[in-house]
Design a protein around this motif. Structure first.
Motif, PDB file in Angstrom:
ATOM      1  N   ARG A  95     -10.940  -1.816  -0.723  1.00  0.00           N
ATOM      2  CA  ARG A  95     -11.917  -1.140   0.131  1.00  0.00           C
ATOM      3  C   ARG A  95     -11.841  -1.786   1.503  1.00  0.00           C
ATOM      4  O   ARG A  95     -11.800  -3.020   1.611  1.00  0.00           O
ATOM      5  N   ILE A  96     -11.813  -0.963   2.541  1.00  0.00           N
ATOM      6  CA  ILE A  96     -11.852  -1.476   3.899  1.00  0.00           C
ATOM      7  C   ILE A  96     -13.310  -1.717   4.266  1.00  0.00           C
ATOM      8  O   ILE A  96     -14.156  -0.825   4.125  1.00  0.00           O
ATOM      9  N   THR A 136       0.856  -1.185   0.000  1.00  0.00           N
ATOM     10  CA  THR A 136       0.000   0.000   0.000  1.00  0.00           C
ATOM     11  C   THR A 136       0.894   1.237   0.000  1.00  0.00           C
ATOM     12  O   THR A 136       2.104   1.144   0.207  1.00  0.00           O
ATOM     13  N   THR A 137       0.280   2.390  -0.208  1.00  0.00           N
ATOM     14  CA  THR A 137       0.972   3.663  -0.023  1.00  0.00           C
ATOM     15  C   THR A 137       0.039   4.589   0.739  1.00  0.00           C
ATOM     16  O   THR A 137      -1.187   4.482   0.626  1.00  0.00           O
ATOM     17  N   ASP A 138       0.639   5.498   1.501  1.00  0.00           N
ATOM     18  CA  ASP A 138      -0.196   6.461   2.207  1.00  0.00           C
ATOM     19  C   ASP A 138      -0.476   7.655   1.294  1.00  0.00           C
ATOM     20  O   ASP A 138      -0.067   7.673   0.126  1.00  0.00           O
ATOM     21  N   ALA A 193     -11.438  -6.835  13.026  1.00  0.00           N
ATOM     22  CA  ALA A 193     -12.500  -5.830  13.033  1.00  0.00           C
ATOM     23  C   ALA A 193     -12.749  -5.269  11.646  1.00  0.00           C
ATOM     24  O   ALA A 193     -13.790  -4.667  11.400  1.00  0.00           O
ATOM     25  N   THR A 194     -11.776  -5.454  10.742  1.00  0.00           N
ATOM     26  CA  THR A 194     -11.947  -4.980   9.372  1.00  0.00           C
ATOM     27  C   THR A 194     -11.428  -6.035   8.401  1.00  0.00           C
ATOM     28  O   THR A 194     -10.654  -6.919   8.770  1.00  0.00           O
ATOM     29  N   LEU A 195     -11.857  -5.896   7.172  1.00  0.00           N
ATOM     30  CA  LEU A 195     -11.404  -6.736   6.068  1.00  0.00           C
ATOM     31  C   LEU A 195     -10.942  -5.824   4.948  1.00  0.00           C
ATOM     32  O   LEU A 195     -11.400  -4.684   4.837  1.00  0.00           O
ATOM     33  N   ARG A 232      -7.421   3.529   3.281  1.00  0.00           N
ATOM     34  CA  ARG A 232      -8.441   4.584   3.415  1.00  0.00           C
ATOM     35  C   ARG A 232      -7.989   5.873   2.722  1.00  0.00           C
ATOM     36  O   ARG A 232      -8.807   6.643   2.240  1.00  0.00           O
ATOM     37  N   GLN A 233      -6.675   6.094   2.644  1.00  0.00           N
ATOM     38  CA  GLN A 233      -6.138   7.293   1.983  1.00  0.00           C
ATOM     39  C   GLN A 233      -5.911   7.074   0.486  1.00  0.00           C
ATOM     40  O   GLN A 233      -6.091   7.981  -0.313  1.00  0.00           O
TER      41      GLN A 233
END
Length: 151
Positions: free
Chosen positions: A84-85, A21-23, A111-113, A59-60
């Motif tokens: 997508r989270i 990923t990247t921010d 708590a997330t996928l 998310r970013q």
């Protein structure tokens, strides 16, 4: 892009996958994932067990790459797509989490996928196959077992 049976079979031989990923500033992050499965023919679900940076980055910036490799054969695939989270409160969380919960026997809470819509697929292949085209998978497995001390 649909995942062929050959690609799916190859991916199921991977113990881990590596999610890149990247921010928002373009800083990269690569994180190993061990709980993952397919969703249909063009999506991948990954459990977020201990990955706060991965979740924050997606998310970013939702574009990701995931690499799978059979460490002995030294072949695999890189998948790229839009992630997508999926939060626990989302309407599709339970349905998406169900196959992952079976895989973990409920022992790893998440708590997330991460749900990834696959847009590109490319093979990963060890340089030996390219430099020495006569190399067979059996030879590569033997060489890898010797190199890594795997019985």
């Amino acid at each position: 892009m649909p995942l062929t049976p050959k690609i799916k079979t190859s991916i199921t031989k991977s113990v881990l996958c590596w999610l890149a990923t990247t921010d928002g500033d373009g800083q990269p992050n690569v994180s190993p994932k061990e709980i993952f499965t397919f969703w249909g023919d063009d999506q991948l679900i990954i459990a977020n067990i201990a990955s706060p940076q991965t979740v924050k980055n997606i998310r970013q910036q939702p574009m990701v790459a995931v690499s799978f490799i059979d460490i002995l054969v030294q072949k695999g695939y890189q998948l790229k797509g839009k992630a997508r989270i999926v939060d626990k409160g989302d309407t599709d969380f339970a349905e998406l989490a169900a196959p992952l919960e079976v895989m973990t026997d409920g022992k790893f809470p998440f708590a997330t996928l991460t749900l990834i819509k696959i847009e590109q697929v490319k093979p990963i292949i060890a340089p030996r196959y390219l430099l020495y085209p006569e190399t067979t998978e059996e030879q590569q497995i033997r060489a890898a077992r010797e190199q890594y001390g795997v019985g």
